[in-house]
Design a protein around this motif. Structure first.
Motif, PDB file in Angstrom:
ATOM      1  N   PHE A  40       0.837  -1.201   0.000  1.00 57.79           N
ATOM      2  CA  PHE A  40       0.000   0.000   0.000  1.00 57.79           C
ATOM      3  C   PHE A  40       0.869   1.246   0.000  1.00 57.79           C
ATOM      4  N   GLU A  41       0.267   2.325  -0.470  1.00 50.75           N
ATOM      5  CA  GLU A  41       0.980   3.600  -0.520  1.00 50.75           C
ATOM      6  C   GLU A  41      -0.034   4.709  -0.276  1.00 50.75           C
ATOM      7  N   TYR A  43      -1.301   8.418  -1.130  1.00 51.41           N
ATOM      8  CA  TYR A  43      -1.236   9.599  -1.969  1.00 51.41           C
ATOM      9  C   TYR A  43      -1.806  10.749  -1.123  1.00 51.41           C
ATOM     10  N   ARG A  63      -3.648   3.896  -1.791  1.00 49.57           N
ATOM     11  CA  ARG A  63      -3.528   3.223  -3.084  1.00 49.57           C
ATOM     12  C   ARG A  63      -2.936   1.832  -2.837  1.00 49.57           C
ATOM     13  N   TRP A  64      -3.354   0.891  -3.650  1.00 50.34           N
ATOM     14  CA  TRP A  64      -2.803  -0.461  -3.560  1.00 50.34           C
ATOM     15  C   TRP A  64      -1.999  -0.740  -4.819  1.00 50.34           C
ATOM     16  N   ASN A  65      -0.697  -0.881  -4.648  1.00 49.41           N
ATOM     17  CA  ASN A  65       0.157  -1.218  -5.787  1.00 49.41           C
ATOM     18  C   ASN A  65       0.263  -2.730  -5.889  1.00 49.41           C
ATOM     19  N   GLN A  71      -2.032  -0.597 -10.108  1.00 48.27           N
ATOM     20  CA  GLN A  71      -2.593   0.175  -9.002  1.00 48.27           C
ATOM     21  C   GLN A  71      -4.111   0.038  -8.930  1.00 48.27           C
ATOM     22  N   SER A  73      -7.705   1.190  -7.105  1.00 48.85           N
ATOM     23  CA  SER A  73      -8.223   2.354  -6.386  1.00 48.85           C
ATOM     24  C   SER A  73      -9.009   1.920  -5.149  1.00 48.85           C
ATOM     25  N   PRO A  74      -9.017   2.789  -4.133  1.00 47.85           N
ATOM     26  CA  PRO A  74      -9.657   2.449  -2.856  1.00 47.85           C
ATOM     27  C   PRO A  74     -11.154   2.181  -3.000  1.00 47.85           C
ATOM     28  N   PRO A 264       1.700  11.133  -5.113  1.00 45.70           N
ATOM     29  CA  PRO A 264       2.606  10.458  -4.179  1.00 45.70           C
ATOM     30  C   PRO A 264       3.355  11.480  -3.324  1.00 45.70           C
TER      31      PRO A 264
END
Ligand code: C2E
Ligand code: MG
Ligand code: MG
Ligand code: MG
Length: 281
Positions: A40-41, A43, A63-65, A71, A73-74, A264
């Motif tokens: 996860f990351e 933004y 965000r889920w890479n 990627q 989306s939530p 990011p």
């Protein structure tokens, strides 16, 4: 005659449902894996006051890479995480990560940090339990933290929600009602909550300035919320004409592609530096 038993032929509908089931199972497996393997990351999207221009805060958006699917989306995986009971672990990750990443920036640029919290995290007490710990551990100023709840939470257990809000306010955290207008809560109901900020959903902005009805509606919301003493964030401002309309009718803060998409961390840092140089003198 009705077929039964294991060898009957599935209808198209059942096949469709079945594939959904498999997808969810697959996503469940992947979500659990992702939580343990740092996929996860966060933004961040700036929230600005337009005149004079200043970045006032940022909203953290997950965000889920996914290693194979790219990627995600939530909007797609948050509801699944909620259903599977994974949202509290995920929400904990968001809280810790956002506070760590943004601590220096919020101090240096005088910003608030806004994070989204799901109903489940409120109900199971997990958010409150980790919050104080995280704030103490990091030294993050609670006054710079905003917690966003949505109207569906408001429609749940009112007493529980009031207690939650009370506890947050007691440590100085601000409460933001997200996506206003998507749910069905009445204004008097909202007044029974100690809200600080209302975020007007982007759906109210889409028809601005062309649609007469939408213009009247948004203007009415601004008048009402200003009268109630609430701070306002208008979401989904994309076009200059929409910004002009907001400026004409309110002192609302703005969150929308007109200023920036969610970006990011590195790009947010660049944005903050750039805007400071552009507008600070
Ligand atoms: P939200 O909290 O209402 O976040 C705002 C969403 O609107 C974001 O979508 C953002 O990219 C989008 N947006 C902002 N400005 C514009 C604009 O000008 N035009 C358009 N078309 N869209 C705009 P995103 O990042 O895909 O997030 C979707 C939703 O997923 C969020 O809606 C929130 O409900 C949920 N979510 C995201 N991160 C988290 C999280 O960490 N925890 C929880 N529980 N939910 C999250
Ligand atoms: Mg939000
Ligand atoms: Mg929103
Ligand atoms: Mg929204």
């Amino acid at each position: 005659a009705k077929l039964s038993g294991k060898n009957r032929i599935l209808t198209f509908q059942e096949i469709e449902d079945g594939s959904h089931y498999l997808q969810t199972l697959e996503m469940e497996r992947d979500l659990r894996y992702a939580l343990e393997h740092d996929e996860f990351e966060l933004y961040y999207q700036p929230i600005v006051s337009p005149r004079p221009f200043a970045v006032r805060g940022v909203e953290a958006l997950i965000r889920w890479n996914h290693p194979a699917k790219g990627q995600i989306s939530p909007g797609l995986f948050i509801p699944v995480a909620e259903q599977l009971g994974l949202i509290s672990d995920l929400g904990h990750w968001v809280l810790v990560q956002a506070v760590k990443e943004m601590k220096d920036h919020v101090e240096r640029h005088h910003l608030f940090l806004s994070i989204n919290v799901s109903k489940r995290q409120i109900a199971d007490g997990s958010f409150l339990a980790s919050l104080e710990h995280v704030l103490t551990e990091t030294g993050f100023d609670p006054h710079r933290l905003h917690v966003e709840i949505t109207e569906s939470e408001v429609g749940g257990n009112l007493y529980e929600l009031q207690q939650f809000i009370h506890a947050l306010k007691a440590i100085g955290v601000k409460i933001s009602l997200d996506d206003f207008g998507v749910g069905t809560s009445s204004l008097s109901f909202l007044q029974s909550l100690q809200l600080d900020i209302i975020k007007i959903d982007q759906n109210f902005v889409k028809g601005i300035p062309e649609n007469t009805f939408d213009r009247a509606l948004l203007e009415g919301l601004y008048q009402t919320f200003h009268a109630l003493g609430l701070d306002i964030v208008t979401e989904g401002v994309e076009r200059p004409e929409q910004l002009a309309f907001v400026l004409e009718h309110s002192s609302s803060l703005i969150q929308g592609y007109h200023y920036s998409k969610p970006v990011p961390l590195a790009q947010l840092e660049h944005y903050l530096k750039k805007t400071v140089t552009m507008y600070d003198w």
